[in-house]
Scaffold this active site. Structure first.
Site, PDB file in Angstrom:
ATOM      1  N   ASP A  96       0.590  -1.263  -0.108  1.00 34.82           N
ATOM      2  CA  ASP A  96      -0.150  -0.049   0.012  1.00 34.82           C
ATOM      3  C   ASP A  96       1.026   1.229  -0.095  1.00 34.82           C
ATOM      4  OD1 ASP A  96      -2.442   1.557  -0.197  1.00 34.82           O
ATOM      5  OD2 ASP A  96      -3.064   0.783   1.895  1.00 34.82           O
ATOM      6  N   ASP A  97       0.427   2.535  -0.411  1.00 34.61           N
ATOM      7  CA  ASP A  97       1.020   3.627  -0.322  1.00 34.61           C
ATOM      8  C   ASP A  97       1.306   4.103   1.382  1.00 34.61           C
ATOM      9  OD1 ASP A  97      -1.726   4.117   0.164  1.00 34.61           O
ATOM     10  OD2 ASP A  97      -1.586   5.986  -1.248  1.00 34.61           O
ATOM     11  N   ASP A 100      -1.943   4.505   7.602  1.00 27.00           N
ATOM     12  CA  ASP A 100      -2.377   5.689   8.512  1.00 27.00           C
ATOM     13  C   ASP A 100      -2.755   5.537   9.941  1.00 27.00           C
ATOM     14  OD1 ASP A 100      -3.772   8.170   9.397  1.00 27.00           O
ATOM     15  OD2 ASP A 100      -4.254   8.897   7.592  1.00 27.00           O
TER      16      ASP A 100
END
Length: 163
Positions: A96-97, A100
């Site tokens: 994933d980028d 969070d």
């Protein structure tokens, strides 16, 4: 007198920087050895996964799609497309980028508990859920990815901090 809320923090990532950081992620992952495949978490993980898969010479790329927010509004996670070929994740790399708060990461970890989970960027709340990442940013920073932005004038920081 009540003080004003601090301005939101934004960190803009260019296409070049994303490519360099994704390649740096691949450098950290090369020691994993031969993979069955890569699972990209859509949509943010698609481009980093393609770069990592290329660098690791992995041709099989799968996707998982989890919707948790729209722009900056968060909601309950919803799996809209599960991975079809990855079974429990054994031998697979999940990309994933960003991690969070960890909301998406928890959902995907439950789907693929044995996958190695890697992200390009990590925030403190989600960092414990990933196995490998490249850059940590503060929890209150919103990363502006190149697919979400376009060039425009921004006033100097000193203008926005007030007296």
């Amino acid at each position: 007198m009540q003080s004003a809320s601090p301005a939101p923090r934004y960190y803009a990532v260019s296409w070049d920087q994303l490519h360099r950081d994704s390649k740096a992620l691949a450098w950290r992952l090369v020691g994993l050895g031969k993979l069955k495949g890569v699972v990209a978490i859509t949509r943010g993980g698609l481009i980093p996964a393609a770069i990592v898969a290329r660098e690791l010479e992995c041709r099989l790329i799968e996707t998982v799609s989890v919707v948790t927010y729209d722009e900056e509004v968060r909601g309950a996670p919803q799996v809209v497309k599960p991975p079809s070929a990855a079974s429990d994740g054994e031998g697979w790399l999940l990309v994933d980028d960003l991690v969070d708060t960890g909301t998406t990461a928890k959902v995907v970890r439950a789907l693929l508990p044995k996958a190695h989970f890697a992200t390009v960027y990590a925030k403190p709340a989600g960092r414990p859920l990933v196995d490998t990442f490249v850059t940590e940013v503060s929890q209150d920073t919103w990363i502006l990815f190149p697919w979400d932005t376009e060039a425009q004038f921004i006033p100097p920081i000193a203008r926005s901090t007030g007296p």
